[in-house]
Design an enzyme around this catalytic site. Sequence first.
Site, short mmCIF file in Angstrom:
data_model
loop_
_atom_site.label_atom_id
_atom_site.label_comp_id
_atom_site.label_asym_id
_atom_site.label_seq_id
_atom_site.Cartn_x
_atom_site.Cartn_y
_atom_site.Cartn_z
N SER A 251 0.85 -1.19 0.00
CA SER A 251 0.00 0.00 0.00
C SER A 251 0.89 1.24 0.00
CB SER A 251 -0.91 0.00 1.22
OG SER A 251 -0.13 0.29 2.37
N LYS A 252 0.22 2.36 -0.07
CA LYS A 252 0.91 3.65 -0.14
C LYS A 252 2.03 3.80 0.89
CE LYS A 252 -2.92 6.33 -1.59
NZ LYS A 252 -4.06 6.93 -0.96
N ARG A 253 1.78 3.24 2.09
CA ARG A 253 2.79 3.35 3.15
C ARG A 253 4.14 2.81 2.70
NH1 ARG A 253 2.14 -0.56 6.69
NH2 ARG A 253 0.46 -1.65 5.65
N GLY A 255 5.43 3.08 -0.26
CA GLY A 255 6.02 3.83 -1.39
C GLY A 255 5.09 3.75 -2.58
#
Length: 483
Positions: A251-253, A255
């Site tokens: 997920s976005k966390r 990168g």
Amino acid sequence: MTVRVRFAPSPTGSLHIGSVRTTLYNYLFARQSKGTLILRIEDTDQERFVPEALDSIYDGLGWVGITWDEGPREGGPHGPYVQSERLSLYQERARALVSQGDAYPCFCSKERLASVRTQQQTRGEVTRYDRNCRTIEPARAAARAASEPHVIRLKVPEDGTIALDDLVYGHVEWPLRAIEDQVLLKSDGFPTYQLAVVVDDHRMRISHVFRGEDWLPSTPKHLLVYRAFGWEAPPHAHLPNVLGPDGKKLSKRHGATRVEEFRAQGYLPEALLNYLALIGWSPGTEEEVFDVARMIELWRIEQVHKAGGKWDRERLDHFNGLHIRALGPDALFERLAAFAPAHWDRALLRRTVPLVQERLRTLAEFPDLVSFLFDDAGVKPAAAQLVPKKREAAETVEALAQAAVVTRFADWSAAALEGGLRGAADELGWKAGDLFMALRLAVTGKTVTPPIIDSILLLGRERALARIERAQEALQEGPPSIR
Ligand code: GLU
């Protein structure tokens, strides 16, 4: 059997790399079986709908080169391919289940459902619908349904089990006791996902369902809907998630996760696909660098793993480098040119390609590596940088003077420059590496560049000499500590 597979993204944001992997497997399977690939947009959750998502799906998959045969913009014999345009079909199917006694209208208010839930929680029970409306006599239920708001729920059998022989997970079985009378049609006339996916996969004659493992827990609900309709469920395969380095779903966390980010960061679509394919699949041989045609040949659902695959940026970089090296110079030039400022001379840019091909990990690294050829003002190494360890500024000025002598040789060739510079280093009592580095900094302003001799040849004698002179001046004017 004619293979018809689909990918069915929900348009809730921009295209995620995990969806590309799922789509890729469907694509490989469709193409190797001479089958059909279908894009279906699952937008029944109108609250999460993002209008730009469809463009992002088309752009992202277009960029990686995945093509399909039927879809919202392509059309096809089983359209429309957008669920919100198929509402009457779901409504009709839900009513049919009610008429045959496998589903029923439920009139329970939100408040009632909430209080049932709270009571179940306080008793420490699993929370689920208590089947209050299931026992309303059908004629009476039909009469009420004509005027009262209601949902339609599936009558889930009270006992027994339902099972799936998943092509990846193997045999999975669920006790029916654990499954509630799920809503099929909401009070606003929209289907739930559970109804829409089954109706569409059946109507669109989908032969195999390959989708993310997140959907495995919902599968018994889908199987029950198939059973209620008397339809045979196609074979299913649940594909392992793409995981971040911490083992959680990427997920976005972690990168970049969106296709457009990888594109902007200078990854080649063929490298991205190659790397993505290997997250969750291995061909069982040492071979790991594939183009799409080879993947179409090799890929088998039996070789897809159950365990999630970790996303490893360094490995992606490695694959990207391999694919960059596999391109012909003109093809690479075309890709690189897109990353270089428009005012940089294209003919000179084309000549840099052989110099950078061996060292690029991403296309985005390119402008920085060759900017010294286009941007004179940008080359200004700090005096302190120019002086090698254990050397003095004055010695460095002298060493650069020797390098300038070599740069003036009549023989303007790599061999002459290289031989001349090595000879000069010997005479100075310098390591050749130190002289090359000082010269590299003087001429390019950077420590990481294409090979220095080739760089000087491309830059040209006059420009190289001017920069050497400028570096000498910088050293002579530098702070006393380095003079
Ligand atoms: N719409 C679902 C998703 O976005 C697809 C589930 C399926 O393929 O059945 O993940």
